[in-house]
Design a protein around this motif. Structure first.
Motif, PDB file in Angstrom:
ATOM      1  N   THR A   1     101.808  78.946  92.868  1.00  0.00           N
ATOM      2  CA  THR A   1     102.423  80.260  92.705  1.00  0.00           C
ATOM      3  C   THR A   1     103.223  80.680  93.921  1.00  0.00           C
ATOM      4  O   THR A   1     102.800  80.484  95.061  1.00  0.00           O
ATOM      5  CB  THR A   1     101.337  81.328  92.452  1.00  0.00           C
ATOM      6  OG1 THR A   1     100.487  80.862  91.414  1.00  0.00           O
ATOM      7  CG2 THR A   1     101.971  82.642  92.043  1.00  0.00           C
TER       8      THR A   1
ATOM      9  N   MET B   1      98.813  79.712  97.086  1.00  0.00           N
ATOM     10  CA  MET B   1      99.935  80.628  96.822  1.00  0.00           C
ATOM     11  C   MET B   1     100.820  80.735  98.066  1.00  0.00           C
ATOM     12  O   MET B   1     100.359  80.517  99.181  1.00  0.00           O
ATOM     13  CB  MET B   1      99.395  81.994  96.395  1.00  0.00           C
ATOM     14  CG  MET B   1      99.096  82.936  97.527  1.00  0.00           C
ATOM     15  SD  MET B   1      98.411  84.507  96.978  1.00  0.00           S
ATOM     16  CE  MET B   1      96.881  84.063  96.199  1.00  0.00           C
TER      17      MET B   1
ATOM     18  N   ALA C   1      98.126  85.765  91.238  1.00  0.00           N
ATOM     19  CA  ALA C   1      98.310  84.465  91.870  1.00  0.00           C
ATOM     20  C   ALA C   1      96.986  83.733  92.001  1.00  0.00           C
ATOM     21  O   ALA C   1      96.887  82.539  91.720  1.00  0.00           O
ATOM     22  CB  ALA C   1      98.959  84.642  93.241  1.00  0.00           C
TER      23      ALA C   1
ATOM     24  N   VAL D   1     104.683  79.161  88.865  1.00  0.00           N
ATOM     25  CA  VAL D   1     104.788  80.582  88.536  1.00  0.00           C
ATOM     26  C   VAL D   1     105.422  81.317  89.716  1.00  0.00           C
ATOM     27  O   VAL D   1     105.068  81.058  90.871  1.00  0.00           O
ATOM     28  CB  VAL D   1     103.390  81.196  88.268  1.00  0.00           C
ATOM     29  CG1 VAL D   1     103.500  82.685  87.935  1.00  0.00           C
ATOM     30  CG2 VAL D   1     102.675  80.436  87.152  1.00  0.00           C
TER      31      VAL D   1
END
Length: 590
Positions: free
Chosen positions: A521, A1, A511, A491
RNA sequence: CGGGGCGUAGCUUAGCCUGGUAGAGCGCCUGGUUUGGGACCAGGAGGUCGUUGGUUCGAAUCCAAUCGCCCCGACCA
């Protein structure tokens, strides 16, 4: 992430003036690339991520098709190119490299090094010296590497750049049959690759150009801003680059129009164009005129004749076998023909220096012209009642004209259509053009101890161009709409109140859950107003957006929205991880 | 290489025609008010007007050259 505040995504509200087309504007506005010089771009972090995604998909499909990755240098010894078959033809697009100390020598002998525009001249002797047994044939090598071509006119951002990323592959097979099997396997890999990139594309028959070889296909992404014209027929599935395309004109069983009248010369003062003769007082339709063109092939002049209504397709001159072809200049034409351009013709006996012409080639369709008009090789004069067999001095017929929309398809007879497209890939069955060279080719010993040249193929994908083609095809008024597989992040978790610990903790949990599904993410933790965050998320085109806001938290929900949809789903916080991960499973597998 | 257009702040640009020494919006910095689709107020930093030469008392502005960028064409593995 990745936290937005920790990376660098410099989005722009307005498009820099350097960009003309939408995909180029979006590359700049979404903070993917910045221009360093003409046709030279730096990939910023977001652009680099996307480029890597495209390259990785390409790598996976090549590997799946049995190709083997290697890496060759980009700086190449010029001698190796000089020994190859196309040094002269390719030299003007090559960047020459010199060290300061070597410059004096190079000015006499040409460059010592060049930057690689492609690698046939390198891999052929490399593999040739490595492989000598038929047992080692049937290999396909590829690399993903920066290529350099001194484009006469770079444009449209990454679409045609001086430096670009290319996947180039080269196959070495025992014989034609095996080579064609490899060619089909690579074609299938190409189809899978472009499909995984989320592109609408078609494969078309293509001209082999300077590469040579027996046949080739291009992979084309239909787009208004494309550099190529694709001729196609929905009925029969026929599709070809206009450089290669043929039409059902003339009909296969046609006969020469019958001569009906006496050849005669007439005065045409000042009329030096097809259009001028089509007007009064002459009123001769372009279809009834012969168009005479003089070209120079490897220093030798030759002539072409087409119908007045047709355009020459220069790529088709490749069939004549010259290495370098260019239009002749008026000063070259006049002594040769006896007249300036505009009064040229190929009627027997009227050409001033017929013996200097290396050949006279005619497009098949001129047979449709009966009692036509052509120049008399005398300024201010033309000839009428000209008939092909009786009057014209033709060495051979061929296909030299450019197909026009509406002409009959060669297969179905239905009207052909033409569309603009971006060339993102090109595969060639090369044959033995490179491998047969005695001093540096790629040859092997077969089971009967005979020495044979490998039958080669080569396979290119413009990786950076593909990236831009995806944007060109996948966008809306708000920005890029990345297909799932190539999105820099899958995302984006938009946290509207990053000061709230509760919101940031939830973002982190989502996440983590999402990343276990293999989705990348980005958490938008910036201290910006919601409008800015939404606009940026749309602009950079992340497929799925999860919005966490103070308002929603009070209700116990977060919002989920796909970039390619207007619908916003409200999801209870306790279910968000399971809902989002199951949605992602659907999307990434479908 | 031919034709056209443009170079003014990080980005978009006004001013140029008719010479008098540069202005706006966005972005950036500071403070405050705001906070669900590119906020508002106040203050601030940032420009050798692409470069060089010429004309002029004076040039972003006129002239020339040059460099760069964009578009059309040619070219394009």
């Amino acid at each position: 992430m990745q936290y937005w505040s920790q990376t660098y995504i410099p989005t722009l509200k307005e498009s820099p003036a350097e960009a003309e087309i939408e995909s180029h504007k979006l590359l700049l506005r979404a903070g993917l690339v910045r221009r360093i010089g003409g046709g030279l771009y730096a990939y910023l972090p977001l652009g680099k991520r996307t480029l890597d995604k495209v390259a990785q998909i390409c790598r996976e499909e090549m590997n799946a098709a049995g190709a083997i990755e290697l890496l060759m240098p980009a700086v190449l010894p010029a001698d190796q190119w000089k020994a190859g078959p196309r040094w002269n033809a390719v030299r003007e697009v090559m960047y020459e490299v010199s060290s300061a100390s070597a410059q004096a020598k190079e000015s006499e002998d040409g460059p010592q090094y060049v930057l690689g525009p492609t690698h046939e001249e390198i891999i052929t002797p490399l593999i040739g010296s490595e492989i000598s047994s038929y047992r080692d044939m049937g290999k396909t090598f590829y690399q993903i590497q920066t290529k350099f071509r001194n484009e006469i006119r770079p444009r449209y951002g990454l679409m045609r750049a001086r430096e670009f990323i290319m996947k180039d592959g080269y196959s070495f097979d025992l014989d034609d049959e095996n080579a064609e099997e490899t060619y089909r396997r690579m074609a299938q890999a190409y189809e899978k690759f472009f499909a995984r990139c989320g592109l609408n594309f078609i494969s078309v028959e293509a001209d082999t150009g300077i590469m040579g070889g027996s046949f080739s296909h291009e992979y084309m992404v239909p787009a208004e801003v494309g550099d190529d014209d694709v001729v196609y027929c929905e009925e029969s599935g026929y599709a070809a680059n206009v450089e290669k395309a043929t039409s059902g004109l003339p009909p296969s069983d046609f006969q020469d129009a019958a001569p009906a009248a006496e050849l005669e010369e007439f005065e045409t003062p000042g009329a030096v164009t097809i259009a001028a003769l089509a007007k009064e007082p002459y009123g001769i339709q372009a279809e009834d005129q012969f168009k005479t063109l003089i070209y120079i092939g490897d220093g030798k002049p030759f002539a072409l004749v087409l119908r007045g209504c047709d355009e020459l397709e220069e790529a088709k001159l490749g069939a004549l076998g010259y290495e370098l072809v260019r239009p002749a200049t008026p000063s070259e034409i006049e002594p040769l023909m006896g007249a300036r351009p505009g009064s040229l013709g190929l009627v027997k006996g009227t050409i001033a220096q017929r013996d200097k012409l290396d050949g006279i080639y005619a497009d098949e369709t001129i047979r449709l012209v009966g009692n036509g008009v052509t120049g008399a090789n005398k300024d201010g004069y033309h000839m009428r009642n000209v008939n092909v067999e009786r009057d014209l001095d033709i060495d051979s017929f061929g296909d030299f004209r450019r197909v026009k929309a509406g002409e009959p398809c060669p297969n179905s007879g239905k009207p052909l259509k033409i569309a603009r497209a971006i060339e993102v890939g090109h595969i060639f069955k090369l044959g033995t053009k490179f491998s047969e060279n005695d001093s540096w080719g790629a040859k092997y010993h077969d089971a009967n101890k005979e020495t044979k040249p490998a039958v080669m193929g080569c396979y290119g994908i413009g990786v950076s161009r593909t990236l831009q083609a995806i944007i060109e095809q996948s966008r809306d008024d708000f920005g890029i709409v990345w297909p799932w597989n190539v999105a820099p992040y899958h995302v984006v978790v938009t946290v509207l109140d990053p000061d709230m610990d509760e919101a940031m903790e939830l973002a982190g949990r989502i996440a983590e859950a999402v990343e276990t599904e293999g989705a990348d993410t980005l958490i938008d933790d910036r201290d910006e107003r919601p409008g800015v965050k939404f606009k940026d998320a749309d602009l950079i085109g992340i497929p799925l957006r999860i919005t966490i806001g103070g308002r929603g938290l009070k209700e116990g929900i977060v919002e989920m929205k796909w970039r390619d949809s207007k619908d916003v789903a409200k999801i209870p916080i306790e279910k968000v991880e399971s809902v989002v991960t199951s949605k992602i499973q659907n999307r990434s597998s479908g």
